[in-house]
Design a protein around this motif. Structure first.
Motif, PDB file in Angstrom:
ATOM      1  N   ARG A 142       0.831  -1.202   0.000  1.00  0.00           N
ATOM      2  CA  ARG A 142       0.000   0.000   0.000  1.00  0.00           C
ATOM      3  C   ARG A 142       0.868   1.257   0.000  1.00  0.00           C
ATOM      4  O   ARG A 142       1.778   1.391   0.821  1.00  0.00           O
ATOM      5  N   GLY A 174      -7.194   1.057   2.615  1.00  0.00           N
ATOM      6  CA  GLY A 174      -7.150   1.512   1.229  1.00  0.00           C
ATOM      7  C   GLY A 174      -5.742   1.658   0.703  1.00  0.00           C
ATOM      8  O   GLY A 174      -4.832   0.909   1.044  1.00  0.00           O
ATOM      9  N   THR A 180      -6.501  -0.049  -6.793  1.00  0.00           N
ATOM     10  CA  THR A 180      -6.949   0.776  -5.678  1.00  0.00           C
ATOM     11  C   THR A 180      -7.644  -0.125  -4.672  1.00  0.00           C
ATOM     12  O   THR A 180      -8.654  -0.754  -4.980  1.00  0.00           O
ATOM     13  N   HIS A 181      -7.100  -0.175  -3.470  1.00  0.00           N
ATOM     14  CA  HIS A 181      -7.604  -1.118  -2.462  1.00  0.00           C
ATOM     15  C   HIS A 181      -8.817  -0.564  -1.714  1.00  0.00           C
ATOM     16  O   HIS A 181      -8.892   0.628  -1.432  1.00  0.00           O
ATOM     17  N   ARG A 182      -9.716  -1.455  -1.370  1.00  0.00           N
ATOM     18  CA  ARG A 182     -10.742  -1.135  -0.383  1.00  0.00           C
ATOM     19  C   ARG A 182     -10.548  -1.999   0.865  1.00  0.00           C
ATOM     20  O   ARG A 182     -11.284  -1.857   1.848  1.00  0.00           O
ATOM     21  N   GLY A 203     -13.101   1.455  -2.801  1.00  0.00           N
ATOM     22  CA  GLY A 203     -11.649   1.507  -2.876  1.00  0.00           C
ATOM     23  C   GLY A 203     -11.198   2.959  -2.891  1.00  0.00           C
ATOM     24  O   GLY A 203     -11.764   3.775  -3.628  1.00  0.00           O
ATOM     25  N   ARG A 204     -10.192   3.295  -2.086  1.00  0.00           N
ATOM     26  CA  ARG A 204      -9.740   4.683  -1.974  1.00  0.00           C
ATOM     27  C   ARG A 204      -8.212   4.761  -1.911  1.00  0.00           C
ATOM     28  O   ARG A 204      -7.587   4.027  -1.141  1.00  0.00           O
ATOM     29  N   GLU A 205      -7.647   5.661  -2.686  1.00  0.00           N
ATOM     30  CA  GLU A 205      -6.251   6.045  -2.534  1.00  0.00           C
ATOM     31  C   GLU A 205      -6.204   7.556  -2.368  1.00  0.00           C
ATOM     32  O   GLU A 205      -7.090   8.265  -2.838  1.00  0.00           O
ATOM     33  N   ASP A 219     -10.989   6.809  -6.445  1.00  0.00           N
ATOM     34  CA  ASP A 219     -11.347   5.405  -6.621  1.00  0.00           C
ATOM     35  C   ASP A 219     -10.532   4.755  -7.733  1.00  0.00           C
ATOM     36  O   ASP A 219     -10.851   3.658  -8.187  1.00  0.00           O
TER      37      ASP A 219
END
Length: 286
Positions: free
Chosen positions: A47, A63, A70-72, A93-95, A113
């Motif tokens: 991450r 995230g 893009t991880h959630r 998903g948020r960065e 996203d």
């Protein structure tokens, strides 16, 4: 760079990030009293541009971006057991989002996203291991900074894909609504915000010597205004900030050549002003 930091006691946890070649899942712990650093267990996934928070003595990582995804997903670090464990994934998903703890829950606001800037905000309840949405922000905020201050959640800076001039706003959990506060009037992208001495301080996270983006401002909520604070000693990019309370050896971290550096910076700024066209119209309190 694009790592995040979290504080538990006198320990600073440095989490994830990017080394210029690849995204990392590695984590380190630096004790500010002993000045010793050790590597701790890595996260389950790589991450960078993630969100972190400390709740009930545990560190949360949420995230972020890794391997072009893009991880959630979200995970929690047990400092005593030196172990990461999964928690429920976020709704989105948020960065480049930002997080803060308010009333015993973790709020994660804005970010991207993977394609679009977001104004949505979701909250994690550790007792139920569930995420729920609350009222969205007034503007889409990517690369913002959030802090809890006097019982409200403040969302500061960022951009929406087309503009850096976004509303600076705060969320009242009792009212369940966002309201605008005065604009900061400084470079508002990739800020770092912290609360010190009953004020919010924002630090510009951008390296460009031409524009001296190492500025700092503070917000006084009693007078509802922003004031200039002392500049950082050095321009930095992709940094992370944190606050340690009651550090017994805080003087060890004071910059010992600040006066000389400030004289040199003043000369550089005067030289830059002399070479700058007189049509400058940017409005700022600096």
């Amino acid at each position: 760079m694009n790592h995040r930091t979290a504080v538990v006691g006198f320990d600073i946890y440095v989490i994830g990030g990017h080394d210029g070649d690849e995204v990392s899942n590695s984590c380190f712990c630096f004790n500010a009293v002993t000045k010793k650093c050790r590597e701790i267990s890595p996260m389950h996934v790589r991450r960078c541009c993630l969100s972190v928070a400390v709740l009930r003595g545990s560190v949360y990582a949420m995230g972020g971006e890794g391997n072009y995804e893009t991880h959630r997903t979200a995970e929690r670090y047990d400092c005593k057991a030196n172990q990461w464990s999964w928690i429920a994934p976020m709704k989105i998903g948020r960065e480049n989002a930002s997080s803060a703890v308010l009333n015993g829950k973790i709020y994660v606001a804005g970010g991207r996203d993977g394609q679009n800037s977001l104004n949505s905000v979701e909250v994690y309840d550790p007792d139920t291991n569930r995420w729920t949405f609350v009222a969205p922000m007034l503007s889409r905020h990517d690369s913002l900074s959030c802090v809890e201050f006097h019982g409200s959640l403040y969302a500061l800076g960022g951009h929406n894909g087309t503009s850096y001039k976004l509303s600076t706003e705060k969320y009242d959990p009792k009212e369940g609504a966002w309201t605008e506060i005065p604009a900061m009037n400084l470079y508002e992208f990739e800020l770092n915000a912290e609360v010190i001495d009953d004020k919010i301080f924002v630090i510009c996270d951008y390296y460009d010597p031409k524009y001296f983006f190492h500025r700092v401002a503070s917000f006084n909520d009693k007078e509802n205004r922003w004031d200039k604070a002392a500049d950082m000693n050095v321009c930095r990019s992709g940094m992370s900030t944190c606050v340690i309370e009651n550090l017994p050896n805080a003087s060890d971290y004071a910059y010992k050549h600040r006066e000389k550096l400030m004289v040199e910076k003043h000369k550089e700024m005067l030289k830059g002003k002399c070479n700058r066209p007189s049509t400058h119209t940017h409005s700022s309190f600096f």
